[in-house]
Design a protein around this motif. Sequence first.
Motif, PDB file in Angstrom:
ATOM      1  N   UNK A   4       0.854  -1.187   0.000  1.00 29.57           N
ATOM      2  CA  UNK A   4       0.000   0.000   0.000  1.00 29.57           C
ATOM      3  C   UNK A   4       0.888   1.234   0.000  1.00 29.57           C
ATOM      4  N   UNK A   5       1.020   1.855  -1.145  1.00 29.30           N
ATOM      5  CA  UNK A   5       1.848   3.043  -1.324  1.00 29.30           C
ATOM      6  C   UNK A   5       0.932   4.257  -1.466  1.00 29.30           C
ATOM      7  N   UNK A   6       0.977   5.133  -0.486  1.00 32.21           N
ATOM      8  CA  UNK A   6       0.088   6.301  -0.487  1.00 32.21           C
ATOM      9  C   UNK A   6       0.774   7.566  -0.975  1.00 32.21           C
ATOM     10  N   UNK A   7       2.058   7.494  -1.286  1.00 29.04           N
ATOM     11  CA  UNK A   7       2.799   8.688  -1.708  1.00 29.04           C
ATOM     12  C   UNK A   7       2.684   8.873  -3.213  1.00 29.04           C
ATOM     13  N   UNK A   8       1.516   9.248  -3.654  1.00 31.31           N
ATOM     14  CA  UNK A   8       1.306   9.473  -5.081  1.00 31.31           C
ATOM     15  C   UNK A   8       0.622  10.819  -5.309  1.00 31.31           C
ATOM     16  N   UNK A  69       8.668   6.061  15.795  1.00 29.28           N
ATOM     17  CA  UNK A  69       7.293   5.803  15.393  1.00 29.28           C
ATOM     18  C   UNK A  69       7.307   4.865  14.192  1.00 29.28           C
ATOM     19  N   UNK A  70       6.176   4.195  14.004  1.00 28.43           N
ATOM     20  CA  UNK A  70       6.040   3.379  12.804  1.00 28.43           C
ATOM     21  C   UNK A  70       4.773   3.780  12.070  1.00 28.43           C
ATOM     22  N   UNK A  71       4.776   3.517  10.771  1.00 30.22           N
ATOM     23  CA  UNK A  71       3.707   3.965   9.875  1.00 30.22           C
ATOM     24  C   UNK A  71       2.904   2.762   9.411  1.00 30.22           C
ATOM     25  N   UNK A  72       1.574   2.926   9.424  1.00 31.25           N
ATOM     26  CA  UNK A  72       0.664   1.900   8.909  1.00 31.25           C
ATOM     27  C   UNK A  72      -0.221   2.566   7.862  1.00 31.25           C
ATOM     28  N   UNK A  87       2.189   5.749  14.659  1.00 25.00           N
ATOM     29  CA  UNK A  87       2.037   5.215  16.014  1.00 25.00           C
ATOM     30  C   UNK A  87       3.343   5.419  16.775  1.00 25.00           C
ATOM     31  N   UNK A  88       3.234   6.032  17.960  1.00 24.43           N
ATOM     32  CA  UNK A  88       4.389   6.355  18.792  1.00 24.43           C
ATOM     33  C   UNK A  88       4.367   5.462  20.036  1.00 24.43           C
ATOM     34  N   UNK A  89       5.019   4.315  19.989  1.00 23.48           N
ATOM     35  CA  UNK A  89       4.933   3.388  21.124  1.00 23.48           C
ATOM     36  C   UNK A  89       5.609   3.894  22.386  1.00 23.48           C
ATOM     37  N   UNK A  90       6.553   4.848  22.240  1.00 25.07           N
ATOM     38  CA  UNK A  90       7.284   5.318  23.420  1.00 25.07           C
ATOM     39  C   UNK A  90       6.614   6.502  24.109  1.00 25.07           C
ATOM     40  N   UNK A 107      -1.019   8.366  18.812  1.00 26.62           N
ATOM     41  CA  UNK A 107      -1.027   8.124  17.372  1.00 26.62           C
ATOM     42  C   UNK A 107      -1.628   9.318  16.630  1.00 26.62           C
ATOM     43  N   UNK A 108      -1.244   9.447  15.372  1.00 24.27           N
ATOM     44  CA  UNK A 108      -1.763  10.460  14.451  1.00 24.27           C
ATOM     45  C   UNK A 108      -2.317   9.720  13.247  1.00 24.27           C
ATOM     46  N   UNK A 109      -3.471  10.154  12.746  1.00 25.77           N
ATOM     47  CA  UNK A 109      -4.072   9.535  11.568  1.00 25.77           C
ATOM     48  C   UNK A 109      -4.356  10.618  10.537  1.00 25.77           C
ATOM     49  N   UNK A 110      -3.876  10.404   9.315  1.00 28.35           N
ATOM     50  CA  UNK A 110      -4.200  11.281   8.186  1.00 28.35           C
ATOM     51  C   UNK A 110      -5.226  10.558   7.327  1.00 28.35           C
ATOM     52  N   UNK A 111      -6.389  11.165   7.157  1.00 21.93           N
ATOM     53  CA  UNK A 111      -7.518  10.583   6.414  1.00 21.93           C
ATOM     54  C   UNK A 111      -7.777  11.476   5.203  1.00 21.93           C
ATOM     55  N   UNK A 112      -7.719  10.889   4.018  1.00 22.96           N
ATOM     56  CA  UNK A 112      -7.894  11.683   2.798  1.00 22.96           C
ATOM     57  C   UNK A 112      -8.769  10.930   1.810  1.00 22.96           C
TER      58      UNK A 112
END
Length: 301
Positions: A4-8, A69-72, A87-90, A107-112
């Motif tokens: 899943x590549x969202x950088x387009x 952080x890791x990205x989903x 997601x920032x586990x620390x 966590x931060x969520x970007x919804x587009x």
Amino acid sequence: MSVIDLDFEPIVHNISTVHGECPNHKAILHPETNNVLGIVGSKFRVISNPEVFDKVEGAIDNELPHQNYHVINHQSRGYARTWREYVFPDIERQIKNDKHETTLGFRIIVDNSFDGSGSNKVLFGAIDFFCTNGMIHGEFDVFKRVHKGSHEIPNMEGILGQALAQYSNQVTRYNIMANTLLKHDDAIKFIEKILPTNKQEDPDDLGHMHSSERIRLNRMGHKLYDQYADEVQVRGNNLWSLYSAMTFFASHDSERFGLSRSTNDTQHERMDRRNGRVNSWIKSDAWKTLIHGANSQMVTA
């Protein structure tokens, strides 16, 4: 595309038919597949994912330079709608009482969206690492830009700072909930209010007996009550258990709360709608009444 590549950067195309141009509409295409992401009005402003990702990641670099952080990534309907979670586990906070302890992460969520189905949103919240329940909370944690006009995506530093402060404040409230006794009757009555019984439902699907009073729950109400009962076994008989039952419903395609199978890749979009439904429950008068009553009992006990 298996990854899943969202950088387009979406491609905008004018629409024409055998009868001529369609000046009031345009097509949004994926740059790699040329699949149509959406047919939108001519005034629709495309906000690409990298536009927002760059702002969010710039704020992270400036305000949280040493945080891991890791990205989903998620997408729905062939990338017509997309989500990225950071997601920032620390950045963790503890929720604990005499029975149970769990850890929440920030966590931060970007919804587009590219089909006009929603605004561009940056959401801030928490995730329960014990059960992966996701939470979006408060009035100040949603930053929106509609796909119209010439809105610029602003720098996110100030918004991220507010979100981190609110995250800490919300965890304080969660700890109060985890240590506030909830009566069994009150939990059932709350579920009744948010999931009222349809009189046309099958009577075999209804009915809980408790305290010499028949309290009727519909099928969904039964499932939510059963999840609450499971949470009580782990977290104790408190408000946090009921809250966790609701966020479990919003976060899990489980045997109890399974999504119907679909040939379209809409699972995450449907889970997102569940999250909106739970947010409406948390903002309801029924929840406010329940919180007030439980806190009053704690004070007078």
